[in-house]
Write a protein that holds these residues in place. Sequence first.
Motif, PDB file in Angstrom:
ATOM      1  N   PHE A  74     -10.684 -77.814   7.244  1.00 28.03           N
ATOM      2  CA  PHE A  74     -10.343 -79.182   6.872  1.00 28.03           C
ATOM      3  C   PHE A  74     -11.575 -80.054   6.593  1.00 28.03           C
ATOM      4  O   PHE A  74     -11.450 -81.184   6.154  1.00 28.03           O
ATOM      5  CB  PHE A  74      -9.485 -79.841   7.955  1.00 28.03           C
ATOM      6  N   GLY A  75     -12.765 -79.532   6.891  1.00 25.70           N
ATOM      7  CA  GLY A  75     -13.987 -80.289   6.663  1.00 25.70           C
ATOM      8  C   GLY A  75     -14.122 -81.482   7.599  1.00 25.70           C
ATOM      9  O   GLY A  75     -14.568 -82.554   7.198  1.00 25.70           O
ATOM     10  N   LEU A  76     -13.739 -81.280   8.864  1.00 26.68           N
ATOM     11  CA  LEU A  76     -13.750 -82.352   9.856  1.00 26.68           C
ATOM     12  C   LEU A  76     -14.614 -81.974  11.047  1.00 26.68           C
ATOM     13  O   LEU A  76     -14.907 -80.806  11.264  1.00 26.68           O
ATOM     14  CB  LEU A  76     -12.319 -82.615  10.349  1.00 26.68           C
ATOM     15  N   SER A  77     -14.979 -82.973  11.865  1.00 28.09           N
ATOM     16  CA  SER A  77     -15.661 -82.686  13.123  1.00 28.09           C
ATOM     17  C   SER A  77     -14.672 -81.967  14.037  1.00 28.09           C
ATOM     18  O   SER A  77     -13.453 -81.977  13.784  1.00 28.09           O
ATOM     19  CB  SER A  77     -16.133 -83.982  13.789  1.00 28.09           C
ATOM     20  N   LEU A  78     -15.167 -81.376  15.120  1.00 27.16           N
ATOM     21  CA  LEU A  78     -14.266 -80.679  16.048  1.00 27.16           C
ATOM     22  C   LEU A  78     -13.208 -81.626  16.605  1.00 27.16           C
ATOM     23  O   LEU A  78     -12.032 -81.283  16.692  1.00 27.16           O
ATOM     24  CB  LEU A  78     -15.059 -80.038  17.188  1.00 27.16           C
ATOM     25  N   TYR A  79     -13.624 -82.832  16.990  1.00 35.30           N
ATOM     26  CA  TYR A  79     -12.680 -83.804  17.547  1.00 35.30           C
ATOM     27  C   TYR A  79     -11.634 -84.195  16.505  1.00 35.30           C
ATOM     28  O   TYR A  79     -10.436 -84.207  16.793  1.00 35.30           O
ATOM     29  CB  TYR A  79     -13.418 -85.048  18.055  1.00 35.30           C
ATOM     30  N   GLN A  80     -12.083 -84.497  15.290  1.00 35.44           N
ATOM     31  CA  GLN A  80     -11.146 -84.868  14.230  1.00 35.44           C
ATOM     32  C   GLN A  80     -10.208 -83.714  13.889  1.00 35.44           C
ATOM     33  O   GLN A  80      -9.028 -83.923  13.618  1.00 35.44           O
ATOM     34  CB  GLN A  80     -11.910 -85.312  12.982  1.00 35.44           C
ATOM     35  N   ALA A  81     -10.730 -82.490  13.913  1.00 38.31           N
ATOM     36  CA  ALA A  81      -9.900 -81.311  13.642  1.00 38.31           C
ATOM     37  C   ALA A  81      -8.845 -81.136  14.732  1.00 38.31           C
ATOM     38  O   ALA A  81      -7.697 -80.815  14.431  1.00 38.31           O
ATOM     39  CB  ALA A  81     -10.768 -80.059  13.537  1.00 38.31           C
ATOM     40  N   ALA A  82      -9.230 -81.378  15.981  1.00 41.08           N
ATOM     41  CA  ALA A  82      -8.268 -81.284  17.087  1.00 41.08           C
ATOM     42  C   ALA A  82      -7.147 -82.302  16.895  1.00 41.08           C
ATOM     43  O   ALA A  82      -5.967 -81.992  17.071  1.00 41.08           O
ATOM     44  CB  ALA A  82      -8.969 -81.503  18.421  1.00 41.08           C
ATOM     45  N   ARG A  83      -7.506 -83.516  16.527  1.00 41.03           N
ATOM     46  CA  ARG A  83      -6.498 -84.563  16.273  1.00 41.03           C
ATOM     47  C   ARG A  83      -5.590 -84.165  15.110  1.00 41.03           C
ATOM     48  O   ARG A  83      -4.372 -84.322  15.178  1.00 41.03           O
ATOM     49  CB  ARG A  83      -7.167 -85.898  15.992  1.00 41.03           C
ATOM     50  N   GLU A  84      -6.183 -83.645  14.040  1.00 43.57           N
ATOM     51  CA  GLU A  84      -5.418 -83.230  12.861  1.00 43.57           C
ATOM     52  C   GLU A  84      -4.413 -82.128  13.222  1.00 43.57           C
ATOM     53  O   GLU A  84      -3.248 -82.185  12.823  1.00 43.57           O
ATOM     54  CB  GLU A  84      -6.369 -82.753  11.768  1.00 43.57           C
ATOM     55  N   VAL A  85      -4.881 -81.131  13.953  1.00 46.68           N
ATOM     56  CA  VAL A  85      -4.000 -80.023  14.354  1.00 46.68           C
ATOM     57  C   VAL A  85      -2.869 -80.545  15.239  1.00 46.68           C
ATOM     58  O   VAL A  85      -1.706 -80.177  15.062  1.00 46.68           O
ATOM     59  CB  VAL A  85      -4.804 -78.911  15.066  1.00 46.68           C
ATOM     60  N   CYS A  86      -3.191 -81.404  16.184  1.00 50.43           N
ATOM     61  CA  CYS A  86      -2.161 -81.980  17.060  1.00 50.43           C
ATOM     62  C   CYS A  86      -1.119 -82.736  16.247  1.00 50.43           C
ATOM     63  O   CYS A  86       0.087 -82.567  16.455  1.00 50.43           O
ATOM     64  CB  CYS A  86      -2.789 -82.911  18.093  1.00 50.43           C
ATOM     65  N   GLN A  87      -1.565 -83.562  15.328  1.00 48.89           N
ATOM     66  CA  GLN A  87      -0.636 -84.345  14.508  1.00 48.89           C
ATOM     67  C   GLN A  87       0.252 -83.452  13.658  1.00 48.89           C
ATOM     68  O   GLN A  87       1.451 -83.676  13.555  1.00 48.89           O
ATOM     69  CB  GLN A  87      -1.394 -85.332  13.628  1.00 48.89           C
ATOM     70  N   ARG A  88      -0.329 -82.416  13.068  1.00 52.38           N
ATOM     71  CA  ARG A  88       0.445 -81.528  12.194  1.00 52.38           C
ATOM     72  C   ARG A  88       1.407 -80.621  12.943  1.00 52.38           C
ATOM     73  O   ARG A  88       2.375 -80.131  12.367  1.00 52.38           O
ATOM     74  CB  ARG A  88      -0.497 -80.667  11.349  1.00 52.38           C
ATOM     75  N   THR A  89       1.122 -80.358  14.220  1.00 51.62           N
ATOM     76  CA  THR A  89       1.977 -79.452  14.996  1.00 51.62           C
ATOM     77  C   THR A  89       2.866 -80.173  16.002  1.00 51.62           C
ATOM     78  O   THR A  89       3.591 -79.534  16.748  1.00 51.62           O
ATOM     79  CB  THR A  89       1.130 -78.395  15.735  1.00 51.62           C
ATOM     80  N   GLY A  90       2.794 -81.505  16.034  1.00 47.21           N
ATOM     81  CA  GLY A  90       3.658 -82.274  16.923  1.00 47.21           C
ATOM     82  C   GLY A  90       3.214 -82.300  18.371  1.00 47.21           C
ATOM     83  O   GLY A  90       4.006 -82.606  19.259  1.00 47.21           O
ATOM     84  N   ILE A  91       1.947 -81.991  18.619  1.00 46.57           N
ATOM     85  CA  ILE A  91       1.393 -82.042  19.974  1.00 46.57           C
ATOM     86  C   ILE A  91       0.827 -83.439  20.203  1.00 46.57           C
ATOM     87  O   ILE A  91       0.249 -84.031  19.291  1.00 46.57           O
ATOM     88  CB  ILE A  91       0.284 -80.981  20.148  1.00 46.57           C
ATOM     89  N   GLU A  92       0.995 -83.970  21.406  1.00 47.52           N
ATOM     90  CA  GLU A  92       0.467 -85.293  21.708  1.00 47.52           C
ATOM     91  C   GLU A  92      -1.047 -85.309  21.464  1.00 47.52           C
ATOM     92  O   GLU A  92      -1.774 -84.450  21.947  1.00 47.52           O
ATOM     93  CB  GLU A  92       0.760 -85.677  23.153  1.00 47.52           C
ATOM     94  N   VAL A  93      -1.494 -86.307  20.717  1.00 48.68           N
ATOM     95  CA  VAL A  93      -2.908 -86.412  20.353  1.00 48.68           C
ATOM     96  C   VAL A  93      -3.722 -86.874  21.554  1.00 48.68           C
ATOM     97  O   VAL A  93      -3.386 -87.873  22.189  1.00 48.68           O
ATOM     98  CB  VAL A  93      -3.100 -87.409  19.189  1.00 48.68           C
TER      99      VAL A  93
END
Length: 92
Positions: A65-84
């Motif tokens: 996704f071309g993001l920092s690790l923290y931003q990637a974690a947030r992105e994955v959480c948002q896309r998979t329905g996990i609490e950010v």
Amino acid sequence: MRRILELMDWQEVTCHGDQLRGPCPIHKSSSERSRSFSVNLNKNAYHCFGCGSKGNQLDLASEYFGLSLYQAAREVCQRTGIEVPIRGAFRR
């Protein structure tokens, strides 16, 4: 790891147990039949023998996704329905 691969619409070319091989989603392998990208689902690890990218599922999301690790974690959480996770939520 499997959920990250699903988010990327990645399809393996070969599968031997927990070991998957296919085209690299990072450097965009030129051939759909390429097997330069190797994923070990049991170890939650990947390695591309073409571009040298390697790491765990969060490293893969960050690279893809071309993001920092923290931003990637947030992105994955948002896309998979996990609490950010909220930065600093555990500080006292």
